[in-house]
Design a protein around this motif. Sequence first.
Motif, PDB file in Angstrom:
ATOM      1  N   ALA A 287      10.819   1.466   6.880  1.00 19.31           N
ATOM      2  CA  ALA A 287      11.376   0.643   5.798  1.00 19.31           C
ATOM      3  C   ALA A 287      10.422  -0.490   5.432  1.00 19.31           C
ATOM      4  O   ALA A 287      10.235  -0.784   4.247  1.00 19.31           O
ATOM      5  CB  ALA A 287      12.739   0.090   6.219  1.00 19.31           C
ATOM      6  N   LEU A 288       9.827  -1.114   6.412  1.00 13.96           N
ATOM      7  CA  LEU A 288       8.875  -2.193   6.131  1.00 13.96           C
ATOM      8  C   LEU A 288       7.628  -1.685   5.415  1.00 13.96           C
ATOM      9  O   LEU A 288       7.127  -2.331   4.490  1.00 13.96           O
ATOM     10  CB  LEU A 288       8.493  -2.917   7.424  1.00 13.96           C
ATOM     11  CG  LEU A 288       9.554  -3.814   8.033  1.00 13.96           C
ATOM     12  CD1 LEU A 288       9.092  -4.338   9.392  1.00 13.96           C
ATOM     13  CD2 LEU A 288       9.883  -4.959   7.103  1.00 13.96           C
ATOM     14  N   ILE A 289       7.127  -0.533   5.839  1.00 12.20           N
ATOM     15  CA  ILE A 289       5.965   0.062   5.164  1.00 12.20           C
ATOM     16  C   ILE A 289       6.325   0.421   3.724  1.00 12.20           C
ATOM     17  O   ILE A 289       5.563   0.166   2.792  1.00 12.20           O
ATOM     18  CB  ILE A 289       5.451   1.285   5.939  1.00 12.20           C
ATOM     19  CG1 ILE A 289       4.835   0.839   7.265  1.00 12.20           C
ATOM     20  CG2 ILE A 289       4.438   2.076   5.120  1.00 12.20           C
ATOM     21  CD1 ILE A 289       4.490   1.970   8.206  1.00 12.20           C
ATOM     22  N   GLY A 290       7.506   1.005   3.529  1.00 11.06           N
ATOM     23  CA  GLY A 290       7.959   1.323   2.175  1.00 11.06           C
ATOM     24  C   GLY A 290       8.096   0.085   1.309  1.00 11.06           C
ATOM     25  O   GLY A 290       7.702   0.078   0.141  1.00 11.06           O
ATOM     26  N   TYR A 291       8.634  -0.971   1.885  1.00 12.35           N
ATOM     27  CA  TYR A 291       8.777  -2.226   1.152  1.00 12.35           C
ATOM     28  C   TYR A 291       7.415  -2.789   0.753  1.00 12.35           C
ATOM     29  O   TYR A 291       7.230  -3.264  -0.373  1.00 12.35           O
ATOM     30  CB  TYR A 291       9.545  -3.239   2.004  1.00 12.35           C
ATOM     31  CG  TYR A 291       9.746  -4.561   1.332  1.00 12.35           C
ATOM     32  CD1 TYR A 291      10.658  -4.709   0.296  1.00 12.35           C
ATOM     33  CD2 TYR A 291       9.011  -5.671   1.729  1.00 12.35           C
ATOM     34  CE1 TYR A 291      10.841  -5.930  -0.333  1.00 12.35           C
ATOM     35  CE2 TYR A 291       9.182  -6.894   1.114  1.00 12.35           C
ATOM     36  CZ  TYR A 291      10.093  -7.019   0.088  1.00 12.35           C
ATOM     37  OH  TYR A 291      10.256  -8.232  -0.532  1.00 12.35           O
ATOM     38  N   ALA A 292       6.443  -2.716   1.668  1.00 10.52           N
ATOM     39  CA  ALA A 292       5.097  -3.207   1.369  1.00 10.52           C
ATOM     40  C   ALA A 292       4.457  -2.397   0.244  1.00 10.52           C
ATOM     41  O   ALA A 292       3.832  -2.961  -0.667  1.00 10.52           O
ATOM     42  CB  ALA A 292       4.229  -3.164   2.622  1.00 10.52           C
ATOM     43  N   VAL A 293       4.629  -1.074   0.283  1.00 10.14           N
ATOM     44  CA  VAL A 293       4.069  -0.218  -0.770  1.00 10.14           C
ATOM     45  C   VAL A 293       4.710  -0.540  -2.113  1.00 10.14           C
ATOM     46  O   VAL A 293       4.026  -0.638  -3.137  1.00 10.14           O
ATOM     47  CB  VAL A 293       4.241   1.274  -0.402  1.00 10.14           C
ATOM     48  CG1 VAL A 293       3.932   2.174  -1.585  1.00 10.14           C
ATOM     49  CG2 VAL A 293       3.376   1.631   0.793  1.00 10.14           C
ATOM     50  N   VAL A 294       6.006  -0.735  -2.134  1.00 11.51           N
ATOM     51  CA  VAL A 294       6.697  -1.069  -3.378  1.00 11.51           C
ATOM     52  C   VAL A 294       6.198  -2.405  -3.917  1.00 11.51           C
ATOM     53  O   VAL A 294       5.954  -2.556  -5.123  1.00 11.51           O
ATOM     54  CB  VAL A 294       8.231  -1.087  -3.166  1.00 11.51           C
ATOM     55  CG1 VAL A 294       8.949  -1.708  -4.334  1.00 11.51           C
ATOM     56  CG2 VAL A 294       8.738   0.325  -2.921  1.00 11.51           C
ATOM     57  N   GLN A 295       6.022  -3.393  -3.050  1.00 12.08           N
ATOM     58  CA  GLN A 295       5.541  -4.701  -3.488  1.00 12.08           C
ATOM     59  C   GLN A 295       4.123  -4.607  -4.047  1.00 12.08           C
ATOM     60  O   GLN A 295       3.798  -5.254  -5.051  1.00 12.08           O
ATOM     61  CB  GLN A 295       5.578  -5.704  -2.320  1.00 12.08           C
ATOM     62  CG  GLN A 295       6.963  -6.103  -1.913  1.00 12.08           C
ATOM     63  CD  GLN A 295       7.699  -6.818  -3.036  1.00 12.08           C
ATOM     64  OE1 GLN A 295       7.160  -7.652  -3.728  1.00 12.08           O
ATOM     65  NE2 GLN A 295       8.950  -6.450  -3.216  1.00 12.08           N
ATOM     66  N   ILE A 296       3.277  -3.811  -3.418  1.00  9.47           N
ATOM     67  CA  ILE A 296       1.907  -3.631  -3.909  1.00  9.47           C
ATOM     68  C   ILE A 296       1.929  -2.983  -5.288  1.00  9.47           C
ATOM     69  O   ILE A 296       1.226  -3.410  -6.204  1.00  9.47           O
ATOM     70  CB  ILE A 296       1.076  -2.797  -2.912  1.00  9.47           C
ATOM     71  CG1 ILE A 296       0.810  -3.619  -1.646  1.00  9.47           C
ATOM     72  CG2 ILE A 296      -0.240  -2.337  -3.521  1.00  9.47           C
ATOM     73  CD1 ILE A 296       0.216  -2.814  -0.507  1.00  9.47           C
ATOM     74  N   ARG A 297       2.769  -1.978  -5.451  1.00 14.79           N
ATOM     75  CA  ARG A 297       2.846  -1.302  -6.755  1.00 14.79           C
ATOM     76  C   ARG A 297       3.477  -2.190  -7.825  1.00 14.79           C
ATOM     77  O   ARG A 297       3.088  -2.129  -8.981  1.00 14.79           O
ATOM     78  CB  ARG A 297       3.625  -0.004  -6.620  1.00 14.79           C
ATOM     79  CG  ARG A 297       2.830   1.002  -5.828  1.00 14.79           C
ATOM     80  CD  ARG A 297       3.270   2.370  -6.108  1.00 14.79           C
ATOM     81  NE  ARG A 297       2.419   3.290  -5.372  1.00 14.79           N
ATOM     82  CZ  ARG A 297       2.627   4.561  -5.330  1.00 14.79           C
ATOM     83  NH1 ARG A 297       3.659   5.072  -5.968  1.00 14.79           N
ATOM     84  NH2 ARG A 297       1.826   5.339  -4.657  1.00 14.79           N
TER      85      ARG A 297
ATOM     86  N   GLY B 218       1.106  -4.238  -9.541  1.00  9.06           N
ATOM     87  CA  GLY B 218       0.220  -3.523 -10.450  1.00  9.06           C
ATOM     88  C   GLY B 218      -1.007  -2.933  -9.777  1.00  9.06           C
ATOM     89  O   GLY B 218      -2.006  -2.692 -10.434  1.00  9.06           O
ATOM     90  N   LEU B 219      -0.934  -2.706  -8.495  1.00 12.59           N
ATOM     91  CA  LEU B 219      -2.065  -2.169  -7.750  1.00 12.59           C
ATOM     92  C   LEU B 219      -1.742  -0.802  -7.175  1.00 12.59           C
ATOM     93  O   LEU B 219      -0.588  -0.463  -6.975  1.00 12.59           O
ATOM     94  CB  LEU B 219      -2.420  -3.083  -6.578  1.00 12.59           C
ATOM     95  CG  LEU B 219      -2.947  -4.459  -6.879  1.00 12.59           C
ATOM     96  CD1 LEU B 219      -3.038  -5.267  -5.598  1.00 12.59           C
ATOM     97  CD2 LEU B 219      -4.305  -4.363  -7.506  1.00 12.59           C
ATOM     98  N   LYS B 220      -2.791  -0.072  -6.910  1.00  8.83           N
ATOM     99  CA  LYS B 220      -2.642   1.149  -6.136  1.00  8.83           C
ATOM    100  C   LYS B 220      -2.859   0.776  -4.680  1.00  8.83           C
ATOM    101  O   LYS B 220      -3.595  -0.155  -4.364  1.00  8.83           O
ATOM    102  CB  LYS B 220      -3.685   2.183  -6.555  1.00  8.83           C
ATOM    103  CG  LYS B 220      -3.517   2.652  -7.975  1.00  8.83           C
ATOM    104  CD  LYS B 220      -4.610   3.627  -8.329  1.00  8.83           C
ATOM    105  CE  LYS B 220      -4.492   4.038  -9.775  1.00  8.83           C
ATOM    106  NZ  LYS B 220      -5.610   4.878 -10.205  1.00  8.83           N
ATOM    107  N   VAL B 221      -2.233   1.494  -3.793  1.00  4.51           N
ATOM    108  CA  VAL B 221      -2.353   1.206  -2.363  1.00  4.51           C
ATOM    109  C   VAL B 221      -3.814   1.371  -1.929  1.00  4.51           C
ATOM    110  O   VAL B 221      -4.335   0.568  -1.142  1.00  4.51           O
ATOM    111  CB  VAL B 221      -1.411   2.100  -1.534  1.00  4.51           C
ATOM    112  CG1 VAL B 221      -1.626   1.894  -0.049  1.00  4.51           C
ATOM    113  CG2 VAL B 221       0.031   1.827  -1.910  1.00  4.51           C
TER     114      VAL B 221
END
Length: 110
Positions: free
Chosen positions: A16-26, A29-32
């Motif tokens: 869940a934390l990794i998913g949250y971080a990916v969503v915040q990065i996107r 306006g960035l790609k991971v």
Amino acid sequence: MEIFYFVYILLFIIVALIGYAVVQIRLFGLKVKDFWSFIEANQILDRLYNFSKKYEKLSTQEQIIYLTEAEKIFKAFDKVPPELWEEEYDKYSKVLDKYQDIKVKRWNSN
């Protein structure tokens, strides 16, 4: 059995934390991949900054290495908004100045 539930809950929280971080990065306006290359470039920036402070004169081979590493940094930093790296701006500008000095010296020698 309790350990199994504990491990399951812990894994769920990590995912869940990794998913949250990916969503915040996107959402920013960035790609991971671009964000990860920015993190790596930030580490290289620290090394080049320390290197540029220590050594005034570089050999030809050291200049080439410095130029290629600096170009990697510039490409990675161009892909992320300046708000993310405004704390690193002084290091970035010093590395850029050294990069430009080396380029000018190499151009004059040719």
